[in-house]
Design a protein around this motif. Structure first.
Motif: not given
Length: 194
Positions: A83-87, A131-139, A177-178
């Motif tokens: 997600l980081i590399i994509k966004n 990643s700015h994904n709250p579900f990943l953070t919570r998990w 470097d993505l």
């Protein structure tokens, strides 16, 4: 130290011998023993009561295998990196990640193992946050206590502990470097050598 606990069949509430006696029994220096006690206290295994002594707080091992724990961590981290590399990422996030990495590496080099474990967990958690994904953070938060216990236990086996500082530096650079394939490779190697 855990071998001592198991060998002497100590259970929850049992008091450990004093520092002098225990360091002689384990044939380790007092500073090494103190660091081990800090780590086990941090991991919720020992209860240090100033003026009273050190007591066994928890003898339970993880209810699941270390392989399962590391597999979940790998899945979450790989997804976060994708997600980081994509966004893309914020420069401020990368600067914070670099600061945490520097602190992690310094603490390990200085032998401050309990603080090192905390910094290592912060490094990986920052990747998840990026990643700015709250579900990943919570998990990821769900497994942090178990990761802390696992890493603390690993660091106690100093004779076989693998210093993976270079690997973490390469992971940071790959994210910067993505470079998704390299970042994912470094995450997988780290989870198989932890």
């Amino acid at each position: 130290m855990m071998i001592y606990v198991e060998k002497n069949k100590l259970t929850i509430g049992d008091k450990l011998p004093n520092e002098t006696e225990l360091s002689k029994t384990l044939k380790v220096g007092r500073s090494t023993l103190r660091e081990a006690v800090k780590i086990l206290s941090f991991s919720n295994v020992l209860d240090v009561r100033h003026g009273s002594g050190t007591y066994i707080k928890n003898t339970a091992t993880l209810a699941f295998s270390n392989t399962q724990l590391l597999t979940v961590r790998e899945m979450l981290e790989v997804t976060a990196v994708e997600l980081i590399i994509k966004n893309g990422y914020q420069i401020e996030d990368m600067l914070q990640l670099k600061e945490i990495l520097h602190e992690r590496n310094t603490l390990l080099a200085e032998g401050k193992f309990s603080a090192y474990v905390t910094a290592d967990l912060q490094f990986h958690y920052k990747i998840i946050e990026m990643s700015h994904n709250p579900f990943l953070t919570r998990w990821y938060q769900e497994i942090q206590t178990d990761l802390s216990t696992y890493l603390s236990t690993q660091i106690l086996h100093l004779e076989s502990y693998s210093d993976n500082t270079l690997l973490h530096n390469e992971l940071y650079q790959a994210i910067l470097d993505l470079d998704s394939p390299t970042a994912i490779e470094k995450i997988k190697i780290n989870n198989h050598t932890s």
